[in-house]
Design a protein around this motif. Structure first.
Motif, short mmCIF file in Angstrom:
data_model
loop_
_atom_site.label_atom_id
_atom_site.label_comp_id
_atom_site.label_asym_id
_atom_site.label_seq_id
_atom_site.Cartn_x
_atom_site.Cartn_y
_atom_site.Cartn_z
N THR A 90 29.46 27.38 4.34
CA THR A 90 30.28 26.18 4.32
C THR A 90 31.75 26.55 4.48
OG1 THR A 90 28.68 25.15 2.83
CG2 THR A 90 30.82 24.15 2.95
N VAL A 92 22.04 30.21 -2.58
CA VAL A 92 23.23 29.41 -2.83
C VAL A 92 24.46 30.16 -2.33
CG1 VAL A 92 24.62 28.43 -4.72
CG2 VAL A 92 22.17 28.33 -4.81
N GLU A 124 24.82 32.08 0.21
CA GLU A 124 24.89 31.95 1.67
C GLU A 124 25.37 30.54 2.05
OE1 GLU A 124 21.17 32.97 3.44
OE2 GLU A 124 21.35 35.06 2.85
N ILE A 125 24.93 29.55 1.28
CA ILE A 125 25.35 28.17 1.59
C ILE A 125 26.86 28.06 1.38
CG2 ILE A 125 25.16 25.80 0.78
CD1 ILE A 125 22.25 26.27 0.25
#
Length: 190
Positions: A23, A16, A18-19
């Motif tokens: 983003t 999460v 890294e996401i």
């Protein structure tokens, strides 16, 4: 194995953190591209579009100018053809006039030469007639003196006789007695 299973993440699902970082980085990159790069592309696109449209407009303007120049050239060519036709017609008329003048001059010269020749012939005829009268008179007096038997050597008598004889010959020739005007000497008083 459960410890191992809890510690090893699912390779298909990313972490999460890294996401979220990915983003945020994507949004920053999207903002930079939209704020700085896209306007530069738009400016380049507008400049290229203006250059193409300006080139098309210039080409259309040049085409209109070329058509106008072509029409002007055609008008000048038609005018030059008309002018050359007029010059050619004028030259023909002038040539015809010169030819007629030369013919008239030649006719006048011919008439003058003919008149001079006729005058010379008339003068020579008069001279020959005068010489022949003298010779015929002398022969007639000599012949008459032989026929009559007396000398007709006196000038007054001889010239009167000769003139009378020649006048009789001229009178007979002028009356045209049907014999072509020639009267034998012996038949003058018959």
């Amino acid at each position: 194995m459960s410890i191992l299973a809890a510690e090893s993440p699912n390779p298909l699902l990313p972490v999460v953190g890294e996401i979220i970082i990915g983003t945020i980085a994507f949004l920053v990159l999207l903002f930079v591209v939209w704020k700085f790069v896209a306007p530069q592309f738009e400016k380049a696109f507008q400049a290229r579009r203006a250059a193409i449209e300006g080139g098309i407009e210039r080409a259309e303007a040049m085409e209109v100018e070329a058509k106008a120049a072509l029409e002007q050239y055609r008008a000048q060519l038609a005018e030059a053809r008309n002018e050359s036709a007029q010059i050619r017609d004028a030259a023909r008329a002038e040539g015809q006039q010169i030819l007629e003048e030369l013919r008239a001059q030649a006719q006048e010269e011919s008439d003058r030469i003919r008149a001079r020749g006729e005058e010379q012939l008339a003068a020579q005829r008069q001279q020959i007639v005068h010489e022949l009268r003298g010779q015929i008179g002398a022969l007639a007096v000599d012949l008459a003196g032989r026929v009559v038997g007396e000398s007709l050597a006196e000038d007054a008598r001889r010239s009167g006789t000769v003139d009378r004889f020649l006048d009789e010959l001229d009178g007979m020739a002028a009356t045209g007695d049907g014999r072509g005007g020639a009267v034998p000497v012996g038949e003058s008083n018959r």
